[in-house]
Design a protein around this motif. Structure first.
Motif, PDB file in Angstrom:
ATOM      1  N   LYS A  72       0.265  40.251 -15.025  1.00 32.13           N
ATOM      2  CA  LYS A  72      -0.328  38.989 -14.574  1.00 32.13           C
ATOM      3  C   LYS A  72      -1.692  39.338 -13.998  1.00 32.13           C
ATOM      4  CE  LYS A  72       4.039  36.823 -13.621  1.00 32.13           C
ATOM      5  NZ  LYS A  72       5.132  36.876 -12.701  1.00 32.13           N
ATOM      6  N   ILE A  73      -2.721  38.677 -14.531  1.00 34.17           N
ATOM      7  CA  ILE A  73      -4.086  38.973 -14.105  1.00 34.17           C
ATOM      8  C   ILE A  73      -4.741  37.687 -13.621  1.00 34.17           C
ATOM      9  CG2 ILE A  73      -6.319  39.907 -14.792  1.00 34.17           C
ATOM     10  CD1 ILE A  73      -4.912  41.412 -17.042  1.00 34.17           C
ATOM     11  N   GLU A  74      -5.281  37.746 -12.419  1.00 41.01           N
ATOM     12  CA  GLU A  74      -6.071  36.641 -11.860  1.00 41.01           C
ATOM     13  C   GLU A  74      -7.485  37.166 -11.676  1.00 41.01           C
ATOM     14  OE1 GLU A  74      -6.483  34.064  -7.767  1.00 41.01           O
ATOM     15  OE2 GLU A  74      -4.559  34.989  -8.229  1.00 41.01           O
ATOM     16  N   VAL A  75      -8.477  36.437 -12.194  1.00 34.81           N
ATOM     17  CA  VAL A  75      -9.860  36.900 -12.187  1.00 34.81           C
ATOM     18  C   VAL A  75     -10.747  35.895 -11.451  1.00 34.81           C
ATOM     19  CG1 VAL A  75     -11.851  37.458 -13.647  1.00 34.81           C
ATOM     20  CG2 VAL A  75      -9.565  38.128 -14.370  1.00 34.81           C
ATOM     21  N   VAL A  76     -11.676  36.417 -10.668  1.00 34.59           N
ATOM     22  CA  VAL A  76     -12.720  35.603 -10.044  1.00 34.59           C
ATOM     23  C   VAL A  76     -14.059  36.182 -10.486  1.00 34.59           C
ATOM     24  CG1 VAL A  76     -13.791  34.855  -7.890  1.00 34.59           C
ATOM     25  CG2 VAL A  76     -11.306  35.010  -8.052  1.00 34.59           C
ATOM     26  N   VAL A  77     -14.879  35.334 -11.095  1.00 33.00           N
ATOM     27  CA  VAL A  77     -16.228  35.716 -11.501  1.00 33.00           C
ATOM     28  C   VAL A  77     -17.174  35.112 -10.473  1.00 33.00           C
ATOM     29  CG1 VAL A  77     -17.951  35.609 -13.335  1.00 33.00           C
ATOM     30  CG2 VAL A  77     -15.523  35.689 -13.922  1.00 33.00           C
ATOM     31  N   THR A  78     -17.957  35.961  -9.805  1.00 33.65           N
ATOM     32  CA  THR A  78     -18.771  35.510  -8.683  1.00 33.65           C
ATOM     33  C   THR A  78     -20.104  36.247  -8.643  1.00 33.65           C
ATOM     34  OG1 THR A  78     -18.785  35.184  -6.293  1.00 33.65           O
ATOM     35  CG2 THR A  78     -17.724  37.165  -7.081  1.00 33.65           C
ATOM     36  N   ARG A  79     -21.053  35.667  -7.969  1.00 33.20           N
ATOM     37  CA  ARG A  79     -22.325  36.339  -7.712  1.00 33.20           C
ATOM     38  C   ARG A  79     -22.155  37.209  -6.469  1.00 33.20           C
ATOM     39  NH1 ARG A  79     -26.693  36.342 -10.849  1.00 33.20           N
ATOM     40  NH2 ARG A  79     -28.077  35.966  -9.119  1.00 33.20           N
ATOM     41  N   PRO A  80     -22.859  38.330  -6.384  1.00 30.83           N
ATOM     42  CA  PRO A  80     -22.759  39.164  -5.185  1.00 30.83           C
ATOM     43  C   PRO A  80     -23.232  38.409  -3.946  1.00 30.83           C
ATOM     44  CG  PRO A  80     -23.847  40.340  -6.969  1.00 30.83           C
ATOM     45  CD  PRO A  80     -23.696  38.914  -7.413  1.00 30.83           C
ATOM     46  N   ASN A  81     -22.426  38.404  -2.922  1.00 29.70           N
ATOM     47  CA  ASN A  81     -22.747  37.801  -1.625  1.00 29.70           C
ATOM     48  C   ASN A  81     -23.068  36.315  -1.684  1.00 29.70           C
ATOM     49  OD1 ASN A  81     -22.506  40.352  -0.381  1.00 29.70           O
ATOM     50  ND2 ASN A  81     -24.572  40.856  -1.054  1.00 29.70           N
ATOM     51  N   ASN A  82     -22.576  35.626  -2.701  1.00 31.75           N
ATOM     52  CA  ASN A  82     -22.801  34.189  -2.813  1.00 31.75           C
ATOM     53  C   ASN A  82     -21.658  33.596  -3.621  1.00 31.75           C
ATOM     54  OD1 ASN A  82     -23.613  31.595  -3.372  1.00 31.75           O
ATOM     55  ND2 ASN A  82     -25.637  32.155  -4.096  1.00 31.75           N
ATOM     56  N   HIS A  83     -20.873  32.758  -3.005  1.00 33.01           N
ATOM     57  CA  HIS A  83     -19.689  32.215  -3.676  1.00 33.01           C
ATOM     58  C   HIS A  83     -19.906  30.784  -4.166  1.00 33.01           C
ATOM     59  CE1 HIS A  83     -17.361  35.752  -2.722  1.00 33.01           C
ATOM     60  NE2 HIS A  83     -17.968  35.742  -1.553  1.00 33.01           N
ATOM     61  N   LYS A  84     -21.148  30.392  -4.316  1.00 38.10           N
ATOM     62  CA  LYS A  84     -21.467  29.040  -4.766  1.00 38.10           C
ATOM     63  C   LYS A  84     -21.042  28.803  -6.214  1.00 38.10           C
ATOM     64  CE  LYS A  84     -25.484  26.039  -5.377  1.00 38.10           C
ATOM     65  NZ  LYS A  84     -26.942  25.950  -5.272  1.00 38.10           N
ATOM     66  N   HIS A  85     -21.142  29.817  -7.070  1.00 37.27           N
ATOM     67  CA  HIS A  85     -20.851  29.671  -8.497  1.00 37.27           C
ATOM     68  C   HIS A  85     -19.524  30.335  -8.894  1.00 37.27           C
ATOM     69  CE1 HIS A  85     -24.888  28.136  -8.979  1.00 37.27           C
ATOM     70  NE2 HIS A  85     -25.400  29.240  -8.470  1.00 37.27           N
ATOM     71  N   ASP A  86     -18.621  30.538  -7.962  1.00 36.35           N
ATOM     72  CA  ASP A  86     -17.346  31.197  -8.272  1.00 36.35           C
ATOM     73  C   ASP A  86     -16.584  30.453  -9.365  1.00 36.35           C
ATOM     74  OD1 ASP A  86     -17.934  32.957  -6.303  1.00 36.35           O
ATOM     75  OD2 ASP A  86     -16.127  32.611  -5.123  1.00 36.35           O
ATOM     76  N   GLN A  87     -15.962  31.226 -10.239  1.00 38.73           N
ATOM     77  CA  GLN A  87     -15.092  30.667 -11.257  1.00 38.73           C
ATOM     78  C   GLN A  87     -13.812  31.477 -11.243  1.00 38.73           C
ATOM     79  OE1 GLN A  87     -16.870  29.776 -15.099  1.00 38.73           O
ATOM     80  NE2 GLN A  87     -18.902  29.929 -14.202  1.00 38.73           N
ATOM     81  N   THR A  88     -12.673  30.810 -11.076  1.00 36.36           N
ATOM     82  CA  THR A  88     -11.378  31.470 -11.039  1.00 36.36           C
ATOM     83  C   THR A  88     -10.680  31.273 -12.374  1.00 36.36           C
ATOM     84  OG1 THR A  88     -11.220  31.073  -8.662  1.00 36.36           O
ATOM     85  CG2 THR A  88      -9.178  31.601  -9.818  1.00 36.36           C
ATOM     86  N   LEU A  89     -10.193  32.372 -12.935  1.00 34.36           N
ATOM     87  CA  LEU A  89      -9.493  32.352 -14.216  1.00 34.36           C
ATOM     88  C   LEU A  89      -8.072  32.859 -13.980  1.00 34.36           C
ATOM     89  CD1 LEU A  89     -12.325  34.119 -16.246  1.00 34.36           C
ATOM     90  CD2 LEU A  89     -11.988  31.672 -15.973  1.00 34.36           C
ATOM     91  N   LYS A  90      -7.079  32.034 -14.297  1.00 35.55           N
ATOM     92  CA  LYS A  90      -5.693  32.425 -14.045  1.00 35.55           C
ATOM     93  C   LYS A  90      -4.865  32.564 -15.312  1.00 35.55           C
ATOM     94  CE  LYS A  90      -5.391  30.798  -9.363  1.00 35.55           C
ATOM     95  NZ  LYS A  90      -4.635  30.123  -8.354  1.00 35.55           N
ATOM     96  N   SER A  91      -5.183  31.811 -16.344  1.00 31.41           N
ATOM     97  CA  SER A  91      -4.354  31.871 -17.544  1.00 31.41           C
ATOM     98  C   SER A  91      -5.070  32.659 -18.633  1.00 31.41           C
ATOM     99  CB  SER A  91      -4.028  30.465 -18.044  1.00 31.41           C
ATOM    100  OG  SER A  91      -5.211  29.782 -18.363  1.00 31.41           O
TER     101      SER A  91
END
Length: 168
Positions: free
Chosen positions: A99-118
């Motif tokens: 089971k893999i949960e991924v967060v794609v984010t900019r360094p030191n800035n969580h304004k554009h975070d995208q969470t991928l679960k499936s």
């Protein structure tokens, strides 16, 4: 020549003290309005990550004794980025129940975070749906990988301008 009678020094010292005190107050007011971001390593607040540091290290050691994980994405782009991971045991046999949960984010800035679960599992590779990245540049791709009762965080730095990635 006229000598100063020394009355200017008390005013200069008082003014200096008032300016330093004002700068201290301004610093406290400004910093209290800034948000505290999540830790860029363990996908949780840094207080929680600090409190669980030994558990997280032991979990990584236990995971690495049984499994290997690798980031196999070809590269990031603004229009279409497909995140891929490969999980295998130590004999290089593909693991299909991770089971893999991924967060794609900019360094030191969580304004554009995208969470991928499936993710889709095919031929030993876990593939996540395509995402669009709003800003060109460096991105942190943080993954929490669980297989059975062991888990590990696998974090990668990637860039939309070049294909080189590395784990941190």
């Amino acid at each position: 020549m006229s000598k100063s009678n020394g009355k200017i020094w008390p005013y200069a010292i008082g003014t200096s003290i008032a300016l330093v005190f004002g700068a201290c107050v301004a610093t406290i007011i400004i910093t209290s309005t800034l948000p505290v971001e999540n830790s860029d390593t363990y996908m949780m607040g840094y207080h929680e990550a600090d409190a669980k540091a030994n558990d997280l290290i032991n979990a990584r050691i236990a995971f690495d004794k049984k499994y290997k994980i690798s980031y196999v994405t070809e590269g990031l782009s603004l229009d279409s980025s497909v995140i891929k991971y490969k999980v295998s045991d130590l004999e290089s046999q593909a693991v299909s129940n991770a089971k893999i949960e991924v967060v794609v984010t900019r360094p030191n800035n969580h304004k554009h975070d995208q969470t991928l679960k499936s993710s889709n599992y095919e031929n030993g590779v876990y593939t996540f749906p395509s995402i669009k990245l709003p800003v060109e540049g460096r991105w942190d791709i943080m993954a929490k990988v669980s297989v059975g009762d062991v888990q590990r965080f696998y974090n990668v730095k990637a860039d939309t301008r070049e294909k080189v990635t590395y784990e941190y």
